[in-house]
Design a protein around this motif. Sequence first.
Motif, short mmCIF file in Angstrom:
data_model
loop_
_atom_site.label_atom_id
_atom_site.label_comp_id
_atom_site.label_asym_id
_atom_site.label_seq_id
_atom_site.Cartn_x
_atom_site.Cartn_y
_atom_site.Cartn_z
N LEU A 136 -0.97 -0.54 -7.81
CA LEU A 136 -1.48 -1.65 -8.96
C LEU A 136 -1.55 -1.37 -11.01
O LEU A 136 -1.24 -2.60 -11.08
CB LEU A 136 -2.59 -1.80 -8.18
N GLU A 137 -1.64 0.21 -10.53
CA GLU A 137 -1.28 0.89 -11.34
C GLU A 137 -0.71 0.42 -12.79
O GLU A 137 -0.87 -0.29 -14.25
CB GLU A 137 -2.37 1.94 -11.85
N ARG A 138 1.07 1.13 -12.56
CA ARG A 138 1.57 0.80 -13.20
C ARG A 138 2.59 -0.70 -13.48
O ARG A 138 3.04 -1.45 -13.98
CB ARG A 138 2.67 1.66 -12.07
N LEU A 139 2.11 -1.84 -12.57
CA LEU A 139 2.70 -2.96 -12.79
C LEU A 139 1.36 -3.52 -13.63
O LEU A 139 1.30 -5.03 -13.65
CB LEU A 139 2.40 -3.11 -11.58
N HIS A 140 0.14 -3.14 -13.68
CA HIS A 140 -0.92 -4.03 -14.56
C HIS A 140 -0.91 -5.21 -13.97
O HIS A 140 -0.76 -6.41 -14.41
CB HIS A 140 -0.52 -3.82 -15.86
N THR A 141 -1.36 -4.79 -12.51
CA THR A 141 -2.31 -6.01 -12.06
C THR A 141 -3.31 -6.06 -10.98
O THR A 141 -3.31 -4.33 -10.29
CB THR A 141 -0.67 -7.11 -10.91
N ASP A 142 -4.24 -6.87 -10.53
CA ASP A 142 -4.81 -6.59 -9.56
C ASP A 142 -4.82 -6.98 -8.52
O ASP A 142 -5.53 -6.78 -7.47
CB ASP A 142 -6.56 -7.42 -9.94
N TYR A 143 -2.75 -7.48 -7.91
CA TYR A 143 -2.87 -8.00 -6.51
C TYR A 143 -1.51 -7.70 -6.27
O TYR A 143 -0.42 -7.96 -7.63
CB TYR A 143 -3.32 -8.87 -5.90
N LEU A 144 -0.61 -7.41 -5.45
CA LEU A 144 0.46 -7.20 -4.65
C LEU A 144 0.68 -8.41 -3.91
O LEU A 144 0.48 -8.48 -3.30
CB LEU A 144 1.34 -5.89 -4.74
N ASP A 145 1.86 -9.02 -4.55
CA ASP A 145 2.15 -10.46 -3.51
C ASP A 145 2.71 -9.83 -2.21
O ASP A 145 2.96 -10.74 -0.92
CB ASP A 145 3.08 -11.22 -4.30
N LEU A 146 3.60 -9.21 -1.87
CA LEU A 146 4.04 -8.63 -0.81
C LEU A 146 4.75 -7.10 -0.57
O LEU A 146 4.46 -6.35 -2.12
CB LEU A 146 5.67 -9.37 -0.75
N VAL A 147 4.49 -6.55 -0.38
CA VAL A 147 4.26 -5.00 0.57
C VAL A 147 5.40 -4.80 1.20
O VAL A 147 4.98 -5.04 2.75
CB VAL A 147 3.45 -4.24 -0.03
N TYR A 148 6.04 -3.85 0.93
CA TYR A 148 7.09 -3.43 2.05
C TYR A 148 7.28 -1.95 2.70
O TYR A 148 6.84 -0.80 1.52
CB TYR A 148 8.53 -3.75 2.09
N CYS A 149 7.29 -1.36 3.98
CA CYS A 149 7.61 -0.37 4.22
C CYS A 149 8.97 -0.30 3.63
O CYS A 149 9.63 -0.60 4.48
CB CYS A 149 6.75 0.08 5.94
N HIS A 150 9.35 1.52 3.26
CA HIS A 150 10.29 1.12 2.82
C HIS A 150 11.70 2.43 3.60
O HIS A 150 11.42 2.98 4.29
CB HIS A 150 9.97 1.98 1.50
#
Length: 458
Positions: A136-150
Motif C-alpha cells: 500500500l505504501e509503495r503503490l501510494h494507495t489506500d486499497y488494493l484491488d486484488l492480492v494473490y498468494c504468490h
Amino acid sequence: MASTPTEHPTTTSTFPTQQKPIPYSCKDGQRTPLSSILPPLVFGTATFNHQYNSDPFALDTTGLVTSALTHGIRAFDTSPYYGPSEILLGNALATPFVRETFPRDSYMILTKVGRISADEFDYSAQWVRQSVARSLERLHTDYLDLVYCHDVEFVSPAEVLEAVLELRKLRDAGKIRYVGICGYPINVLGDMAEMILRETGSPIDCVQSYANFTLQNQTLAGPRGIQRLRNAGVEVVPNASPLGMGLLRRQGVPVGALGDFHPSSRELRAAVRKASTFCDRHGEKIEVIALRYALETWISVGASCGSKGDPASGLPWKHESNDDVGGAKLGVSVIGVSNPAELEKTMLVWRSIIDGLEGGEETAVQAGRWYRAWEWSRNRQKAVQMLAEGVQEILGQWFEYAWASPEPGFVNKRKRDVSVAVGDEDEQPWLTPAASPTQSPVEGVPEYFRKEKGIPLR
C-alpha cells in the motif's frame, strides 16, 4: 529507491477528460463480481525487474505506464518479489498527470504476498499483513484491488490456507477487495482451489496461471485447468506470460542482470529455435505469432472464467466498452513490456484482435477505422492459427511440456518465527543504477540471442 518520475511533454500539453471509475461496490458484504469489472487485458510489471532487464531503473516505466493508460489499459499486476516493480509502478501512477486524469478508482492494482526471494516464502498471517501494508505504501494507495498468494506450489496447503484467511480479514477491513492465488503447476492450482473451497466454504476469487496457455503449452485450456478451477467456484482465471517467460522469442530467453533464470532445458530451447526459424521462413517472428495466438485464443477459450470488464481499445484516448465488442465474457490475459516499441506493437495486436470480435465490423465503422478491419482481423487469425499448428508440429515432444516447479529438493529457507518490521526486511537490497552489474555472457547462449530484449512476458 526509484528516481523522481519524469513526465513526457506529450502527456502534459493537454489534459483530457477525467476517466470514469470502474463500477465497484460493496453492500452488506456483497461485492461486485470480479468477473464483471476486471479488464481482459492486464499490464504485468514483472519486466520492471532485474530478471528481465539489466537495469529496470533505466527503463522509462513512467512513460510506459502512462502510455498504457492512454491506450485503455486499466489494470496493473505487480509483486514484492519483482524487485523494484512496486516502487516503479507506484511512482508512475503517482505523477500529477495520472492522478488528475486517471483517478485511483479508474484502474485496478493487483499485487501479491508470500514470495520473498527465489528460496524464501512466508505465508504467515503476520507476514501477509506486513506485506500488504508495505505494498500500500509503495503503490501510494489506500486499497488494493486484488492480492494473490504468490507461487503457491512452494508451500504447504496449510500455509496457503493461513494466508488466504488473513487476506480475507484484510478484505473485510477494506484494505483489499479480492483474493487470489497464482503459480505454475496446473495440478497444484486445482488442488489449492478445491482445498480453499472445502475448508472455508467459499471459493477463491481468482487463480492466475502463467506460461500454461502458449504456443508451447496449452494445458490451462484442458480439463485439469480452467474446467477444474471453474468447478471449484473460481470466478476469473487470468492467463499470464503468453510468451512462456520470454521463451517463445527469436532471440531466446531474456537475460537480465541476474543472469539466465529461465527454467527451460537446452533441448526445449533448441526446439523453440527451430520453430522460430520456421516462422522466419514465412516472414513472421515467433513472438508475434505466439503473442497473437495466445491473446486471441484465450479470449474465447478462457471466457468461462473470464470477465465483462471493459477491454483496452489499443488506441490513444479511445474508450471501448464490453458492449462494443459483443457484450460477452472475454478471457483475461496478462502482458508485460519493457519499452515503448513493445507496448505499441502489443497494442496494435490487441486492437486487431478486438476488431475481429462479434460486432467488430460495425464498431470499426462507427469509430472511423477502416471498414475492412474486421475482415482483415479474421484473415489474420486464420494465418496465425496455421503457423501456430506448424510451430506445435516442430515442437513435437516439447509441446505441452511443463518444467518442474519447484525443482526436486527445494527447501524454503525462510524461518517462520522471524519477526521483521515493515521496511526492515532481511531481503537483499535492490540493485541501483550505480550498483547494477554489467551483463555478462551466459554459457551456451549464442550472442545473437542476447542482443534484444524483445517482449518478455510473465
